[in-house]
Design a protein around this motif. Structure first.
Motif: not given
Ligand code: 13P
Ligand code: SF4
Length: 290
Positions: A198-208
Motif C-alpha cells: 500500500a505504501l508503494l502504491r501511495r508513493a506512485a499515486e500521490s501528487p507529492a
C-alpha cells in the motif's frame, strides 16, 4: 519460483520472480504450480507457504531468519492467554508461528487486518496477537475493541521521531508514509498508513514528489525503481543507528540463496496435524480478503 518480500536486499529483489507484501506472497505461494518455492523472507512466511502448499518443497535461504513478533508469542503462553478469554474470537497477525496460527480463528496481514476485523460478529469480543501497535491501529480504524497481546516489531519500534521531524523540516513538502507496526506517536506523524504494498502504491499515486518512509528501508529499492523521479528518505533508529534494517530479513543473502538452489536445502518441514490446524484460519483469511 523465487518469492521475495520488500525487506530483502536489493540484489535478491532483482532476481526474484515475484516481490510482494505478506498477503500477496501468501496468495502467490498458494497459486503457483512450481514444484519448489524459495522464500526470500522470514521463517513465518516460508512456513505459511508450506502450510498452503504441502506438496511443494519450500526453501528458506537462512532458517534462522525469524521475527521478533513471532518470538514474542510462544505458543504455550498464548494458550494460557486464550484460556483466560474463552469467549473471544482470536485474530492473529500472520507474523506468528504455525503453533499460534493453529490456535487462531482468523489470520490477518497488515493489508487486510482492518477489513477483516470489521467483518467479525459484533457480539463477540476479540483477542488480537501478537503486534500491539498494529492492534491499536486496527482498533482505531475498525472501532472494535481488541484485547491485545503485548508483542512488537524491533524494527518498527526503532525509528527516531526526531529524525522524522528533522526530515520534515528539510523537506516540508514530503509526505510521511508509515507501516502500522510503528509506534502510535510515529503513526500520528504519518500522512498515509498501510502495508508495504500500500505504501508503494501511495508513493506512485500521490501528487507529492518526496516521501519520508517509516518502514524497513528495503522497500525503498522498489519505490525508486517503480516511481523514478520522486525522492525517498528512510528513517534511522533513535541514535542514528541502522537498526531500521530488519536483522532477520537481512540474514538471507544472494550467496545463501544460490546455495539453497544448489542443494535444495534448508527446507521447511511441518507436522501434518499442526499444518491442518494452522491452515484453517489462513484459508478463512484468503476467503474473507477482498
Ligand atoms: P507487510 O508485508 O504486510 O507489509 O508486513 C511487513 C512486515 O513486517 C513483514 O514482516
Ligand atoms: Fe518481524 Fe519486524 Fe522483521 Fe517484519 S520487520 S520480519 S515484523 S522483526
Amino acid at each position: 519460483m523465487i518469492l521475495a518480500h520488500y525487506y530483502q536486499d536489493d540484489a535478491i529483489q532483482d532476481i526474484a520472480d515475484f516481490i510482494g507484501d505478506s498477503l500477496e506472497l501468501s496468495r502467490k505461494a498458494a497459486a503457483t504450480d512450481a514444484d519448489v518455492i524459495v522464500f526470500c523472507g522470514v521463517h513465518f512466511m516460508a512456513e505459511t507457504a508450506k502450510i498452503l502448499s504441502p506438496g511443494k518443497t519450500v526453501l528458506l535461504p537462512d532458517l534462522d531468519a525469524g521475527c521478533s513478533l513471532a518470538d514474542a508469542c510462544p505458543s504455550d503462553a498464548f494458550a494460557a492467554f486464550r484460556a483466560e478469554h474463552p469467549d473471544h474470537l482470536v485474530v492473529s497477525y500472520i507474523n506468528c508461528s504455525a503453533a499460534v496460527k493453529a490456535q487462531s480463528d482468523l489470520i490477518c496481514t497488515s493489508s487486510n487486518a482492518v477489513d477483516l476485523v470489521r467483518q467479525l460478529p459484533l457480539d463477540r469480543p476479540i483477542l488480537f496477537a501478537p503486534d500491539q501497535n498494529l492492534g491499536r491501529w486496527v482498533q482505531a480504524q475498525s472501532g472494535r475493541e481488541l484485547t491485545l497481546w503485548p508483542g512488537s516489531c524491533i524494527v518498527h519500534e526503532s525509528f527516531s521521531e526526531q529524525a522524522v521531524l528533522q526530515l520534515k523540516l528539510e523537506h516540508p513538502e514530503a509526505e510521511v508514509l508509515a507501516h502500522p507496526e510503528c509506534l502510535p506517536h510515529l503513526l500520528d506523524l504519518a500522512d498515509f498508513i498501510g502495508s508495504t504494498s500500500a505504501l508503494l502504491r501511495r508513493a506512485a499515486e500521490s501528487p507529492a514528489q518526496a516521501f519520508v518512509v517509516l518502514t524497513e528501508p528495503g522497500i525503498l529499492h522498489q519505490m525508486r525503481l517503480q516511481v523514478p523521479g520522486k525522492s525517498f528518505f528512510d528513517v534511522p533508529g533513535a541514535d542514528g543507528c541502522s537498526c531500521n534494517a530488519c536483522p532477520y530479513m537481512r540474514l538471507n543473502t544472494l550467496e545463501k540463496l544460490w546455495h539453497c538452489l544448489e542443494t535444495m536445502a534448508p527446507a521447511i518441514e511441518l507436522d501434518e496435524s499442526l499444518r491442518l490446524r494452522a491452515l484453517a484460519p489462513i484459508q478463512k483469511m484468503l476467503e474473507l480478503s477482498r
